[in-house]
Design a protein around this motif. Structure first.
Motif, short mmCIF file in Angstrom:
data_model
loop_
_atom_site.label_atom_id
_atom_site.label_comp_id
_atom_site.label_asym_id
_atom_site.label_seq_id
_atom_site.Cartn_x
_atom_site.Cartn_y
_atom_site.Cartn_z
N ILE A 143 -21.49 2.66 44.17
CA ILE A 143 -21.32 4.11 44.04
C ILE A 143 -21.74 4.58 42.65
CG2 ILE A 143 -20.05 5.72 45.11
CD1 ILE A 143 -18.86 4.59 46.63
N ALA A 144 -20.95 4.18 42.01
CA ALA A 144 -21.26 4.58 40.56
C ALA A 144 -22.63 4.61 39.57
CB ALA A 144 -19.70 3.67 39.24
N LYS A 151 -18.80 14.60 38.72
CA LYS A 151 -17.87 15.99 39.83
C LYS A 151 -18.92 15.54 41.18
CE LYS A 151 -17.23 20.73 39.99
NZ LYS A 151 -17.83 21.21 41.37
N ARG A 152 -20.37 15.62 41.37
CA ARG A 152 -20.92 15.42 41.86
C ARG A 152 -21.09 14.58 43.20
NH1 ARG A 152 -25.72 19.07 42.31
NH2 ARG A 152 -26.52 18.58 43.83
N THR A 153 -20.52 13.14 42.19
CA THR A 153 -20.78 12.10 43.08
C THR A 153 -18.89 12.18 43.67
OG1 THR A 153 -21.49 10.86 41.85
CG2 THR A 153 -20.20 9.35 43.03
N GLY A 154 -18.05 12.83 43.22
CA GLY A 154 -16.22 12.82 44.40
C GLY A 154 -17.03 13.20 45.43
N GLU A 155 -17.75 14.71 45.36
CA GLU A 155 -17.76 15.88 46.20
C GLU A 155 -18.88 14.65 47.58
OE1 GLU A 155 -18.37 19.63 43.35
OE2 GLU A 155 -20.23 18.76 44.15
N LEU A 156 -19.85 14.11 46.72
CA LEU A 156 -20.10 12.87 48.21
C LEU A 156 -19.65 12.24 48.67
CD1 LEU A 156 -24.65 12.93 46.72
CD2 LEU A 156 -22.79 15.06 48.13
N MET A 157 -18.76 11.40 47.87
CA MET A 157 -17.81 10.86 48.36
C MET A 157 -16.73 11.28 49.34
SD MET A 157 -17.16 8.47 45.02
CE MET A 157 -16.17 6.98 46.32
N ALA A 158 -16.27 12.62 48.94
CA ALA A 158 -15.32 13.20 49.82
C ALA A 158 -15.65 13.70 51.27
CB ALA A 158 -14.83 14.87 49.30
N GLU A 159 -16.96 14.09 50.84
CA GLU A 159 -18.05 14.20 52.54
C GLU A 159 -17.57 12.99 53.14
OE1 GLU A 159 -22.47 15.90 53.51
OE2 GLU A 159 -21.74 16.32 51.49
N ILE A 190 -12.08 8.42 45.14
CA ILE A 190 -13.11 8.70 43.85
C ILE A 190 -12.61 8.86 43.03
CG2 ILE A 190 -13.62 11.33 44.00
CD1 ILE A 190 -13.53 11.89 46.57
N GLU A 191 -11.65 9.01 42.08
CA GLU A 191 -11.21 8.78 40.59
C GLU A 191 -11.59 7.39 40.23
OE1 GLU A 191 -6.55 9.76 40.71
OE2 GLU A 191 -6.56 11.96 40.82
N ARG A 192 -11.46 6.29 40.93
CA ARG A 192 -11.89 5.06 40.49
C ARG A 192 -13.56 5.89 40.35
NH1 ARG A 192 -11.91 1.80 36.71
NH2 ARG A 192 -13.17 -0.46 37.29
N VAL A 193 -14.22 6.03 41.17
CA VAL A 193 -15.67 6.29 40.81
C VAL A 193 -15.93 6.97 39.70
CG1 VAL A 193 -17.86 6.72 41.22
CG2 VAL A 193 -17.01 5.33 43.05
N GLN A 194 -15.67 8.27 39.95
CA GLN A 194 -15.16 9.29 38.44
C GLN A 194 -15.29 8.66 36.98
OE1 GLN A 194 -13.00 11.93 40.46
NE2 GLN A 194 -14.74 13.19 40.71
N SER A 195 -14.40 7.64 37.24
CA SER A 195 -14.15 6.82 35.65
C SER A 195 -14.65 6.13 35.38
CB SER A 195 -12.34 5.89 35.90
OG SER A 195 -12.07 5.21 34.61
N LEU A 196 -15.74 5.34 36.15
CA LEU A 196 -17.06 4.66 36.34
C LEU A 196 -17.80 5.74 35.71
CD1 LEU A 196 -17.23 1.67 38.82
CD2 LEU A 196 -16.13 1.34 36.77
N ASN A 197 -18.21 6.68 36.77
CA ASN A 197 -19.32 7.45 35.99
C ASN A 197 -18.97 8.23 34.57
OD1 ASN A 197 -19.26 8.61 39.11
ND2 ASN A 197 -21.05 7.91 38.51
N LEU A 198 -17.62 8.23 34.09
CA LEU A 198 -17.30 8.91 32.95
C LEU A 198 -17.49 7.94 31.40
CD1 LEU A 198 -15.05 11.22 33.80
CD2 LEU A 198 -17.12 11.83 33.28
N LYS A 199 -16.94 6.66 32.19
CA LYS A 199 -17.59 5.12 30.82
C LYS A 199 -16.21 5.49 30.21
CE LYS A 199 -22.28 5.38 30.81
NZ LYS A 199 -23.88 5.21 29.83
N LYS A 200 -15.04 5.17 31.36
CA LYS A 200 -13.68 5.75 30.33
C LYS A 200 -12.53 4.46 30.13
CE LYS A 200 -11.62 9.91 32.78
NZ LYS A 200 -10.76 10.14 33.27
N ARG A 201 -13.28 3.44 29.78
CA ARG A 201 -13.15 2.36 29.89
C ARG A 201 -14.02 1.45 29.00
NH1 ARG A 201 -9.18 -0.22 32.37
NH2 ARG A 201 -8.68 -1.23 31.09
#
Length: 222
Positions: free
Chosen positions: A88-89, A125-133, A141-152
């Protein structure tokens, strides 16, 4: 532009317009949930509104639909059994990217960096909204967002795989356009910085891309 052999671009039951499984006869065996199928459809529907179109293998595609398909294709080349969150990410990394144009920011290095940072948060943010839908839970959702943000990046294997896929897609689909915009020294510098972000496995796949003559000339300078 190079084909990516042995890849089903959207995973199992993909709605992607590029049916690589038909080209290769390969469909990965991993079972994917109905939620995954639903969120991929939502991502593709959103990206289909991209006003920019590109030609690929004789067909016209909305740019971000094409790029999302190739992001996922390279992820699956690196991790054939990639989990849903990583898939998904990859599909959503450039989700509706055209809604935050580069022209809205100062045309200098700080402006570019601010644009890139804002894009990451916008996509997450947009990805999280679509995943919730589609019915995903908060943890996913938080895992995908962490990947999108390249946190690690570098510490997280999935994040590194995603970064490799983004770099490979850039070299496969966007390299020639960049060559037209900048002088050779600038292009060489960009490629060097790109490869520094990649793992050894990712860099090994650069050799599988069929570059144009102009692209081959630039790579020969490295």
């Amino acid at each position: 532009m190079a084909r990516v052999p042995g890849i089903c671009f959207g995973g199992v039951l993909s709605p992607d317009p590029i049916d690589a499984s038909a080209q290769s006869g390969v469909v990965y065996s991993m079972e994917l949930s109905s939620k995954y199928t639903a969120v991929v459809e939502l991502i593709d529907r959103a990206n289909a509104d991209d006003p920019v179109t590109v030609e690929y293998q004789g067909e016209t595609h909305p740019k971000e639909v094409l790029y999302a398909a190739h992001h996922l294709a390279w992820v699956l080349r690196l991790q054939p059994e990639a989990c849903e969150c990583l898939r998904i990410a990859a599909k959503a990394q450039h989700l509706c990217r055209w809604e935050i144009p580069r022209a809205d920011y100062p045309m200098n290095r700080p402006g570019y960096l601010k644009w890139r940072e804002d894009l990451k948060h916008f996509h997450a943010k947009r990805t999280g909204e679509l995943m919730a839908e589609a019915g995903y839970d908060t943890e996913s959702i938080e895992r995908v967002q962490s990947l999108n943000l390249k946190k690690r990046l570098k510490a997280d294997a999935d994040c590194q795989t995603l970064e490799d896929a983004l770099c490979l897609t850039f070299l496969e689909l966007g390299f020639d356009d960049l060559i037209k915009k900048y002088d050779e020294a600038k292009i060489v510098s960009i490629v060097q910085k790109t490869t520094l972000k990649m793992s050894d496995a990712g860099k090994a796949l650069i050799a599988t891309i069929k570059f144009s003559e102009a692209g081959q000339h630039v790579l020969a300078q490295l």
